[in-house]
Design a protein around this motif. Sequence first.
Motif, PDB file in Angstrom:
ATOM      1  N   SER A 194       0.836  -1.250   0.059  1.00 18.88           N
ATOM      2  CA  SER A 194       0.055  -0.137  -0.109  1.00 18.88           C
ATOM      3  C   SER A 194       0.749   1.401   0.016  1.00 18.88           C
ATOM      4  CB  SER A 194      -0.989  -0.086   1.414  1.00 18.88           C
ATOM      5  OG  SER A 194      -1.801  -0.938   1.165  1.00 18.88           O
ATOM      6  N   ASN A 363      -4.163   3.166   6.108  1.00 20.13           N
ATOM      7  CA  ASN A 363      -3.580   3.686   4.965  1.00 20.13           C
ATOM      8  C   ASN A 363      -3.349   5.386   5.202  1.00 20.13           C
ATOM      9  OD1 ASN A 363      -4.151   2.026   2.847  1.00 20.13           O
ATOM     10  ND2 ASN A 363      -6.074   1.922   3.038  1.00 20.13           N
ATOM     11  N   HIS A 396      -7.741  -4.952  -3.105  1.00 20.61           N
ATOM     12  CA  HIS A 396      -7.833  -5.993  -1.826  1.00 20.61           C
ATOM     13  C   HIS A 396      -7.287  -5.610  -0.486  1.00 20.61           C
ATOM     14  CE1 HIS A 396      -8.963  -8.732  -5.019  1.00 20.61           C
ATOM     15  NE2 HIS A 396      -7.660  -8.784  -5.544  1.00 20.61           N
ATOM     16  N   ARG A 397      -7.093  -4.193  -0.782  1.00 21.96           N
ATOM     17  CA  ARG A 397      -6.579  -3.552   0.844  1.00 21.96           C
ATOM     18  C   ARG A 397      -7.679  -2.453   1.173  1.00 21.96           C
ATOM     19  NH1 ARG A 397      -2.485  -5.101  -2.217  1.00 21.96           N
ATOM     20  NH2 ARG A 397      -0.586  -6.169  -1.333  1.00 21.96           N
ATOM     21  N   ASN A 411     -10.686  -6.052   1.868  1.00 17.71           N
ATOM     22  CA  ASN A 411      -9.496  -6.178   2.612  1.00 17.71           C
ATOM     23  C   ASN A 411      -8.963  -7.610   2.672  1.00 17.71           C
ATOM     24  OD1 ASN A 411      -7.551  -4.600   3.849  1.00 17.71           O
ATOM     25  ND2 ASN A 411      -7.964  -5.356   5.647  1.00 17.71           N
ATOM     26  N   SER A 415      -4.089 -10.635   5.514  1.00 19.51           N
ATOM     27  CA  SER A 415      -4.407  -9.943   6.831  1.00 19.51           C
ATOM     28  C   SER A 415      -3.273 -10.392   7.791  1.00 19.51           C
ATOM     29  CB  SER A 415      -5.850 -10.665   7.378  1.00 19.51           C
ATOM     30  OG  SER A 415      -6.336  -9.869   8.244  1.00 19.51           O
ATOM     31  N   GLY A 419      -3.829  -4.580  10.949  1.00 23.34           N
ATOM     32  CA  GLY A 419      -4.648  -4.253   9.638  1.00 23.34           C
ATOM     33  C   GLY A 419      -6.167  -4.755   9.828  1.00 23.34           C
ATOM     34  N   SER A 423      -9.566  -2.646  10.017  1.00 22.14           N
ATOM     35  CA  SER A 423     -10.627  -2.801   9.094  1.00 22.14           C
ATOM     36  C   SER A 423     -11.729  -2.853   9.977  1.00 22.14           C
ATOM     37  CB  SER A 423     -10.257  -3.959   8.355  1.00 22.14           C
ATOM     38  OG  SER A 423     -10.104  -5.182   9.214  1.00 22.14           O
ATOM     39  N   GLU A 517     -12.212  -9.930   5.029  1.00 16.07           N
ATOM     40  CA  GLU A 517     -11.054  -9.710   5.589  1.00 16.07           C
ATOM     41  C   GLU A 517     -10.145 -10.774   5.433  1.00 16.07           C
ATOM     42  OE1 GLU A 517      -8.166  -7.996   7.669  1.00 16.07           O
ATOM     43  OE2 GLU A 517     -10.178  -6.924   7.310  1.00 16.07           O
ATOM     44  N   ASN A 518      -9.051 -11.023   4.611  1.00 14.71           N
ATOM     45  CA  ASN A 518      -8.115 -11.834   4.265  1.00 14.71           C
ATOM     46  C   ASN A 518      -8.814 -13.136   3.156  1.00 14.71           C
ATOM     47  OD1 ASN A 518      -5.430 -12.884   4.136  1.00 14.71           O
ATOM     48  ND2 ASN A 518      -5.622 -13.911   6.106  1.00 14.71           N
TER      49      ASN A 518
END
Length: 526
Positions: A194, A363, A396-397, A411, A415, A419, A423, A517-518
Motif C-alpha cells: 500500500s 492507509n 484488495h486493501r 481487505n 491480513s 490491519g 478494518s 477480511e483476508n
Amino acid sequence: MNLLIMVLKIMAILLMETVIIKNVMHMFQQNRYDYKRYTAWLFKNLFNQLSFKLFLINFILGFALTFFDKQPQAIGFIILILFNSLILFENEGKKEYIKPLVFTSRVKRIISVLLIINIIIFGLIIYYINFPYVIGLIPFSLIVNWFLVYIADIILIPVELSIQKHYLNDAKRILNDHTDLIKIGITGSFGKTSSKNIIQSIISEEYRSLMTPASFNTPMGITKCIRELLKPVHQVFVCEMGADHVNDIKVLSEFVRPQFGIVTSIGPQHLETFGSLANIINEKMRLVELLDNKGCGILNYDNEHIRNYPLKNNCKIITYGIDCRKVDYRAFGIEYSIKGSKFKVKHKKETYEFETKLLGKHNISNILAGIALSRELHVEWKDIVRAVKQISYVEHRLEVKNINGYKFIDNAFNSNPTGAKMSLEVLKMMPNKRFIITPGMIDLGKIQDEVNFEFGKQMKDKADVVILVGEKQTESIKRGLLANKFAKKDIYICKTVKEAFGLVYTLASKEDTILLENDLPDAFNN
C-alpha cells in the motif's frame, strides 16, 4: 512386445499422475518452494488430499487383485488406472482456485525432472518385479510425488543458483549504470505494498518513477522488474522489500542499495519462519541501519517496536504517526465515510488538509510515509494534496467496490493483526447492517490461535453478522466471538469462499456493508 507393454503401462500411470503432479506443484509454489513450510503443510493436509483417499482404496483393491489369475489382474490394472484418472480429472475440473498455479520457468523445470524420475522408478519396477506385485505400483504412484518434489528441487539447485546468479548480476549492472537513480526501499510486516503504491502516486507528480509491480518483493522478483522495466528515463525506483527469514532484508539492501529506507510497521507476521519477534524487529530495521550515512530513514513512530528500537546508524531520520505526537509529520482529525477519508497533517508549524478515497487508519499512516518522502524529494505541498486526492484504491486493501449490487470493503490481501483491527474500526463506522467474511490469519506460528481468538473478540459491536470460512481454520475466532458474548445465531461457518458469498447474498441487503477480511491461498483453505 514386452517393452511396448511396459511403455504403455508407464504412459498410463503418468497420465493418471498429471493432475497429482499439478496439485503437488501448486502447493509447493504456494508454500514458496520452502521445504520447512511445505513439510508443515504436507503433514497437516496430505490425509485430506483426494490422491491419498484414492491411495487407500487402490491399496485394498490392488491387494485383492493379487489373488486373481494374470489376465484378470491385467484387466484390473487397466480399470484401476482409468478409475483413478476419471476421478482425478473430474475433481480437478470442478475446482475453483483462489490463486492458480503459475507455470513459471522454475515450475516447468521441476515438473520435467519429476516426470523423468517417475519414468525411471516406474520403468525399473515394471521391468524387474513380477506382475502381481506391480499392482502395488498404482497406490504408490498416487502419493509418491508429494515427496519426490523434494528430490526434483534438490537436483535443480545448481541450475537454479546459476540462473539466479546470472540474472542478479545483470540487474546489479543495470543499477550501477543508472548513477543518478534515486532508490527507495520499503519494508514492514504489513503496509509495504500500500505504501509503495501511495508513494508512487505522490512522487509521480514531480518525477518519472518506477515501482516494483504487485508483490515483487523477493530478490528474483526485484531482479525481473529491474531487467524488464527499469529504463534510463526513470529518475526514481520505488522498491518493496519482503522478508520472512533472517537476512532477507540484508540481502535485498546490499543488492538495491537504496538512499531512502521506509519501515511501515513491525509485528508478528511470518513469526513461524522468523522464529521470534526479536528477529523480525532486527531484520526490518536493518533496512535503515544499512543505509549510507548520507541516506534517510523514514519511520512509523506509532509502532512501538520501531519507536523503541536503538538504531545503529547516524543517517537522517524522519518520523511520522497518528497516535504518537512527537513526530515530524502527524495526521489528526480523521473522518471516514463510504466515500473515503478526510484528515489534517501537521508538519512543524504548518497544517494541511487532505482528502482521499482510501479508508482505514493504516492507509492514512501509509500516506504520511508518502508525504514525508515527497517533501524530502522537494515535491510541493499543493502537488502532494492533489496527488493524495487522486490516489486509487490498492487492490484488495480496504478497497470499496460493488459486487452484484452489494457494497463490499475488500481487505482480502494478507491480513495481519493490526490491519484486521483497523478494518473492523472502519466497518464499525458504516451505516446499516455490517457483515464480515473471513478465514482468519495465518503465518503467526505459536501465537496464531491467540491472535485469531483476539480477532474474534474484537468483532463485537463492529460487525452484526460473521461468516467464517473453514471450520478448523476459524475455530479460535469462533471461540473469541462467543467469549465476548457475540450472538451465536449471527455466526455462520462455510467450507469455501464461494459458499460464503452465496450465503451473504441471502442475508444482506443492498444498503448493508460487507467486509472481506483476508483471502487465504488454496494451501491454507481447509
